[in-house]
Enzyme design. Structure first.
Site, PDB file in Angstrom:
ATOM      1  N   ASP A  84      15.515   1.639  29.746  1.00 53.07           N
ATOM      2  CA  ASP A  84      16.440   0.383  30.418  1.00 53.07           C
ATOM      3  C   ASP A  84      16.030  -0.274  28.859  1.00 53.07           C
ATOM      4  OD1 ASP A  84      15.620  -2.337  30.830  1.00 53.07           O
ATOM      5  OD2 ASP A  84      14.203  -1.440  32.702  1.00 53.07           O
ATOM      6  N   HIS A 113      23.996   0.704  40.307  1.00 51.13           N
ATOM      7  CA  HIS A 113      23.749  -0.180  38.795  1.00 51.13           C
ATOM      8  C   HIS A 113      24.553  -1.100  38.310  1.00 51.13           C
ATOM      9  CE1 HIS A 113      20.955  -3.244  37.518  1.00 51.13           C
ATOM     10  NE2 HIS A 113      20.384  -2.621  36.328  1.00 51.13           N
TER      11      HIS A 113
END
Lengths: 410, 410
Positions: A226, A315
């Site tokens: 992330d 995503h």
């Protein structure tokens, strides 16, 4: 990289210590801004020879507030306040002055004036304190807000809990030591209590300093890397993060989203499906179009059947945009369930991003994700707020001695 | 000290790394028990040459469970479960077997069988997982409990919240990395979900690994050093902590107390009064009778006016007893207020202690504190539970392959 790091974050005791201890995982490749920074506060840049993490300091003063382009510390206390009824602009100025003065000292490992707990103030451990103002703060202070500032626009899939809503003020406290993070929160809340009332506290974490290999990207609780796509060079920061020109120059815009992650249903999904949903390889973080983690994604790449390697609803595909980029500085959260519940998991992300203008960066990106993102099966946005981040401060010379000093002159 | 440390906690990459990274502040002077330990699990004691904190391993197997005499890691997830209705003794045995096998792997940086998130399992960062059983666990399993095991006796000043009460099982997850701590909690809760239901989760922290100078005692959120008086030698552990002889030999007794600390009223007290209440110098931790932190306290010492230097009602004076000693392994907590509240602070201590017999150690000490301890002005015990900690495990040879194997044979 170590060069630019050395300008913002000083860990006395030698390069070896800085190398092994000073990164919590995020590579900060941005060039430092020391050339344009005001002179460092005396004592703020030098610590007695000692290699421990406790003595690591990130300079408080600078062209921009620290805590944005700073290395991603392990712990977050993001705390929101409203200004009490009846507090005048003078009161708000007092608040900002005292908070800034105390923050400057805390971030330097010095006890604020009148401290009763100096022993809890000797381990800055890369502490940064970043202050943001909501639209209502400008209104209460009677000064003009940036035209983009206001509530984050609503999205179809939002399930916002007012517990995590918009407030007048936010303080982002980031630190590699949880005890210092807790005490700093306590100190600032108490110091500002004549002027503010507490609204919410969002706590989060990434890996402890030194856990990951140098430069490795941390993972969220779904196991995904992330923070792969983030500005790294000074130019990228200038293009994406810092406001240029006008009254708000050298400031930034912060959007906070609390994103719940459903660990129970995520557990039911196999790795291949997880990778398809994200558009990246779980193990390496590489885009499914090939290459390695930091390689560009190729949305047109096809497999031998002529099918897209990266699903258009993944995503990665939905968030990707050549112009709309921003700095993500997210923290994991994992807390006991708020209400009695059969599940143990109240997990997710305190998603924090910085940009020039959320109307042109966060909002259009989120609109695409809201419309179609396979990850939506497992995530829900439950909190939302937007703040203007005033430019950095100086402890001497021209500039703001405290957060927003010039703006608060009205 | 580094010698004994090296036996329990192995950080590959050299002594320098171990020295600078491996202590979170607590000095663990206890001699290791390697001579009597079963052979180390293959792969458990060696990690590829790498100095990062992520690879630091504390041996899972041993004469005693790890997480008691282990160095005090930065993060705590203390999670409590009840055994579901209708689960047989065989079911409980299955639960202990699978939890032990998964824990052994997680603590060694290996993915448990069938893991979908191996990337979250590569940073043990001194992870320990310690399992305890309440009296009701023995009853449900149909086996005989230690005679001392049951509810902690009530105290006059207790204000116990059933949210933090006695349960069948506790898992104490301690780790220097918060992401690994979170994932471990998640993994074990999920792995045991056929047999258990979640009751409560108590999260806590001490300083991050490397924050303090080596050997320094961490501080609680009142600013007091916490953990000065603790067993350090093998003999002291044998005398105070490990049960000797009988069915429960080499196990221990854990008492958990959730102690709320009123930061608001503590703030109103000056340093001299704080020191009087504690009986120690705030800056150094030295007893007010003189000397330095680890010197013995002298309750009879008088000042020039003939007054006692350490007040008989101070925390130190009331807790001191030549025979009643135990291992304190407490964690700070600092969480958002559970109910909407005007104060920001929900702070305190997850007080965990280990001993041979709580009826002769924790309870008489706490009875004296409950009766008169100046600190009672600012602290309240709001949670209470007691558990038996089975002896350690072995991954080969004679002994328990899983937690409590021999006891669960009935």
């Amino acid at each position: 990289m170590s060069d630019s790091f050395g300008r913002r974050s000083l860990l006395a005791g030698g390069a070896a210590a800085a190398g092994s201890l000073a990164f919590s995982g995020y590579a900060l490749a941005k060039e430092g801004n020391a050339d344009t920074d005001p002179p460092a506060k005396p004592g703020g840049a030098q610590v007695a020879g000692n290699e421990r993490l406790g003595t690591a300091i990130i300079a408080f003063d600078g062209k921009h507030q620290a805590g944005i382009d700073s290395p991603h510390q392990a712990h977050l206390n993001l705390v929101a306040f409203n200004v009490k009824d009846g507090v005048s602009r003078q009161g708000v100025q007092n608040l900002m002055r005292l908070w800034t003065e105390d923050s400057r000292r805390l971030c330097t490992g010095e006890a604020p004036a009148g401290s009763l707990e100096p022993e809890l103030e000797t381990n800055p451990a890369n502490l940064t304190i970043t202050c943001g103002w909501g639209k209502s703060f400008f209104d209460k202070a009677g000064i003009t807000a940036p035209e983009w500032l206001g509530d984050v626009r609503p999205f179809e899939r939002d399930e916002l809990d007012p517990r995590w809503g918009q407030t007048d003020i936010v303080l982002q406290i980031c630190c590699d030591d949880p005890t210092t993070a807790a005490h700093t929160l306590r100190h600032l809340a108490r110091a500002g209590s004549d002027y503010t009332e507490f609204v919410w506290l969002q706590q989060g974490f990434v890996n402890a300093n030194g856990t990951l290999e140098k430069g490795a990207t941390p993972r969220n609780l779904f196991g995904q890397v992330d923070g792969t796509v983030n500005p790294r060079t000074e130019k990228e920061y200038d293009n994406q993060v810092w406001i240029d020109g006008g009254n708000f120059a050298d400031g930034s815009a912060m959007v906070v989203r609390r994103i719940a992650m459903n660990m129970d249903t995520w557990d039911e999904v196999d790795r291949a499906s997880r990778e398809t949903a994200i558009g990246r390889d779980l193990a390496t973080g590489a885009p499914l179009s090939g290459g390695s983690e930091h390689d560009p994604i190729d949305l047109e790449a096809r497999d031998k059947y002529g099918l897209r390697k990266i699903a258009p609803t993944s995503h990665v595909a939905r968030s990707h945009h050549p112009e709309q980029k921003l700095l993500r500085r997210a923290y994991n959260y994992d807390v006991p369930p708020h209400d009695p519940a059969s599940t143990i998991a109240d997990s997710g992300l305190v998603f924090i991003c910085f940009q020039k203008d959320p109307r042109k960066q966060f909002e259009p990106i989120q609109a695409r994700l809201d419309e179609a993102d396979q990850l939506n099966t497992w995530i829900t946005h439950i909190g939302s707020a937007m703040y203007f981040i005033p430019r950095g401060t100086t402890s001497g010379g021209k500039g703001d001695a405290y957060w927003g000093q010039e703006l608060l002159r009205g």
